[in-house]
Design an enzyme around this catalytic site. Structure first.
Site, PDB file in Angstrom:
ATOM      1  N   GLY A  46     -69.851   6.532  16.749  1.00 56.63           N
ATOM      2  CA  GLY A  46     -68.798   7.322  16.115  1.00 56.63           C
ATOM      3  C   GLY A  46     -67.433   6.810  16.520  1.00 56.63           C
ATOM      4  O   GLY A  46     -67.297   6.125  17.539  1.00 56.63           O
ATOM      5  N   GLN A  51     -58.454   7.247  18.247  1.00 55.65           N
ATOM      6  CA  GLN A  51     -58.927   6.136  19.086  1.00 55.65           C
ATOM      7  C   GLN A  51     -58.400   4.783  18.615  1.00 55.65           C
ATOM      8  O   GLN A  51     -58.435   3.811  19.364  1.00 55.65           O
ATOM      9  CB  GLN A  51     -60.467   6.070  19.086  1.00 55.65           C
ATOM     10  N   CYS A  94     -68.405   6.386  25.254  1.00 60.53           N
ATOM     11  CA  CYS A  94     -67.276   6.454  24.327  1.00 60.53           C
ATOM     12  C   CYS A  94     -66.587   5.094  24.314  1.00 60.53           C
ATOM     13  O   CYS A  94     -66.394   4.493  25.373  1.00 60.53           O
ATOM     14  CB  CYS A  94     -66.302   7.530  24.816  1.00 60.53           C
ATOM     15  N   LEU A  95     -66.228   4.621  23.120  1.00 60.51           N
ATOM     16  CA  LEU A  95     -65.571   3.313  23.024  1.00 60.51           C
ATOM     17  C   LEU A  95     -64.225   3.298  23.751  1.00 60.51           C
ATOM     18  O   LEU A  95     -63.744   2.232  24.123  1.00 60.51           O
ATOM     19  CB  LEU A  95     -65.382   2.925  21.549  1.00 60.51           C
ATOM     20  N   HIS A 136     -68.449  15.494  20.067  1.00 61.41           N
ATOM     21  CA  HIS A 136     -67.732  14.450  20.820  1.00 61.41           C
ATOM     22  C   HIS A 136     -66.567  13.897  19.986  1.00 61.41           C
ATOM     23  O   HIS A 136     -65.436  13.798  20.476  1.00 61.41           O
ATOM     24  CB  HIS A 136     -68.723  13.336  21.195  1.00 61.41           C
ATOM     25  N   GLU A 137     -66.861  13.558  18.728  1.00 55.21           N
ATOM     26  CA  GLU A 137     -65.808  12.971  17.875  1.00 55.21           C
ATOM     27  C   GLU A 137     -64.707  13.989  17.572  1.00 55.21           C
ATOM     28  O   GLU A 137     -63.521  13.645  17.539  1.00 55.21           O
ATOM     29  CB  GLU A 137     -66.401  12.424  16.574  1.00 55.21           C
ATOM     30  N   HIS A 140     -62.016  14.318  20.122  1.00 53.05           N
ATOM     31  CA  HIS A 140     -60.973  13.276  20.053  1.00 53.05           C
ATOM     32  C   HIS A 140     -59.777  13.734  19.211  1.00 53.05           C
ATOM     33  O   HIS A 140     -58.645  13.343  19.464  1.00 53.05           O
ATOM     34  CB  HIS A 140     -61.531  11.996  19.411  1.00 53.05           C
TER      35      HIS A 140
HETATM   36 NI    NI Z   1     -65.550   8.854  21.974  1.00 57.96          NI
END
Ligand code: NI
Length: 172
Positions: A46, A51, A94-95, A136-137, A140
């Site tokens: 995701g 981000q 997470c990226l 999670h997304e 953000h």
């Molecule tokens: Ni993330």
């Protein structure tokens, strides 16, 4: 398609509260394509617009690998309308916090809705990996990261590790 740069902690742009989208145009569909491409290249499940430094409530997800079918989601202005009292624990990454993972507890099931890329309202009721991924997304979009659920000490340790990784990468 353009590959976007994924911001990592402690970049302050990861901490903004993103703005709702009101225009569904070509620019939005390009953003979706670029975000999906970036997510695949970075090997994430995701990606949320903040981000990649974009201040909009936009999220992409692909949970196909886990759900055993094609499950690509392009979400605009997502809202959770119900959360189960029951919690489930998932090993999250997470990226924006590269090479780190942690066990995070979240509501096991949710009901939510969002607008798709054409501005059409879509509803989802789900549990398991997709429920975790959506939560999670969506965090953000409010400037929240999964490491915020950890102790201050552990969170700082993760941030320091990411700083070291980034420093190493920039020197090599
Ligand atoms: Ni993330």
């Amino acid at each position: 398609m353009t590959l976007l740069t994924v911001l990592t902690v402690p970049d302050s742009r990861l901490r903004i509260k993103a703005k709702p989208v009101s225009v569904f145009d070509e620019k939005l569909s390009i953003l979706f394509d670029d975000m999906l491409e970036t997510m695949y290249v970075e090997d994430g499940a995701g990606l949320a617009a903040p981000q990649v430094g974009i201040d909009l409530r936009v999220v992409v997800m692909d949970v196909s690998e886990r759900e055993n079918e094609s499950c690509v989601y392009k979400m605009v202005n997502p809202e959770v309308t119900w959360r189960s009292k029951e919690l489930s624990v998932c090993n999250e990454g997470c990226l924006s916090v590269p090479e780190q993972r942690a066990e995070i507890s979240r509501p096991a099931a949710i009901k939510m809705h969002y607008l798709d890329e054409n501005g059409v309202l879509q509803h989802i009721e789900t549990d398991g990996f997709l429920a975790t991924c959506i939560q999670h997304e969506m965090d953000h979009l409010d400037g929240k990261l999964y490491i915020d659920y950890l102790s201050t000490l552990k969170r700082q340790m993760y941030i320091n590790k990411v700083k070291r990784i980034k420093k190493y990468e920039s020197e090599n």
